[in-house]
Design an enzyme around this catalytic site. Structure first.
Site, PDB file in Angstrom:
ATOM      1  N   ASP A   1       0.796  -1.237   0.000  1.00 41.44           N
ATOM      2  CA  ASP A   1       0.000   0.000   0.000  1.00 41.44           C
ATOM      3  C   ASP A   1       0.825   1.283   0.000  1.00 41.44           C
ATOM      4  O   ASP A   1       0.500   2.229   0.741  1.00 41.44           O
ATOM      5  CB  ASP A   1      -0.953   0.013   1.192  1.00 41.44           C
TER       6      ASP A   1
ATOM      7  N   LYS B   1      -6.338  -4.995  -3.310  1.00 36.37           N
ATOM      8  CA  LYS B   1      -6.890  -5.740  -2.171  1.00 36.37           C
ATOM      9  C   LYS B   1      -7.989  -4.906  -1.525  1.00 36.37           C
ATOM     10  O   LYS B   1      -7.845  -3.691  -1.375  1.00 36.37           O
ATOM     11  CB  LYS B   1      -5.805  -6.125  -1.166  1.00 36.37           C
TER      12      LYS B   1
ATOM     13  N   CYS C   1      -2.097  -3.006   7.677  1.00 42.82           N
ATOM     14  CA  CYS C   1      -2.058  -3.905   6.523  1.00 42.82           C
ATOM     15  C   CYS C   1      -0.798  -4.758   6.455  1.00 42.82           C
ATOM     16  O   CYS C   1      -0.853  -5.912   6.018  1.00 42.82           O
ATOM     17  CB  CYS C   1      -2.223  -3.099   5.239  1.00 42.82           C
TER      18      CYS C   1
END
Length: 232
Positions: A26, A135, A168
């Site tokens: 990310d 995702k 995450c």
């Protein structure tokens, strides 16, 4: 197959670069840029620049050594159907969704596929042959083909970088642990969402219960041409 030994806590980890992947979690404007989702939600992103540079360094070393590189982008469709409605806990706990409900003018801008917030930061660019996966939740293993793609490549060791360490990154590493992957996080190539103790707690959890902790310099040293030549 040649193996390398990576200095890590609580002990060194030995693996073959060809059977390992560098996971970049990310590294989007949402999480690393001023004006992105985390910044607008009240989280401090002022110290992400060194993390970006460290990830860039780690990616270059991994690529040179023949490791698979996986890039994740967290987010949803522009209508946020993938985010889940009130029947989903994600609807209630996602700070991006809560921020948009609080500030309706941001609707359609935060973590929406195709938008600036969703894009990877300019400094980090996937190359042909890299794996780039969207995702919809914190874990990169949830509702993605990550597991099958790794198994098809006989990959068992995962080296983690990215943001946020305590959300995450840790979620993906934990799920990997349950699926029998060896996970190591490069601590100076990650950044937390929240105060510094969130980073410390995440690294403690990983080191103690779910994996290993190392750093970018140790990673690069283990993958250096000199180190690889010694084991060739």
């Amino acid at each position: 197959m040649n193996t390398i030994t990576l200095t890590a806590r609580p002990e060194a980890l030995t693996f073959a670069p060809e059977q390992s992947a560098l996971i970049v979690v990310d590294m989007q404007n949402a999480y690393a840029s001023q004006g992105g989702y985390l910044d607008l939600a009240g989280f401090d992103v002022s110290s992400t620049a060194p993390v970006i540079e460290n990830i860039k360094t780690a990616v270059a070393a991994a690529r040179e050594a023949g490791m698979t590189i996986v890039w994740f982008q967290n987010g949803w469709d522009s209508d946020y159907l993938e985010a889940g409605g009130p029947g989903s806990p994600n609807f209630h706990k996602s700070n991006a969704l809560k921020t948009m409900r609080r500030c309706p003018e941001l609707h359609g801008k935060l973590l929406a596929k195709g938008g600036w917030d969703y894009q990877l930061v300019d400094e980090l660019t996937p190359l042909p042959g890299d794996i780039v996966l969207p995702k919809p939740r914190y874990s990169g293993f949830f509702n993605t083909p990550l597991d099958s793609m790794l198994r098809a490549r006989n990959i068992r060791h995962l080296v983690f970088t990215g943001i946020a360490t305590n959300v995450c990154v840790e979620s993906t590493l934990r799920d990997g642990f349950f699926l029998e992957y060896f996970g190591v996080v490069l601590e100076d190539a990650t950044h937390q969402a929240g105060p510094p103790f969130a980073q410390q707690a995440a690294l403690f959890n990983i080191e103690t219960f779910f994996g290993w902790v190392s750093d970018v310099q140790s990673f690069c040293d283990a993958l250096s041409p000199e180190a690889l030549a010694r084991i060739a």
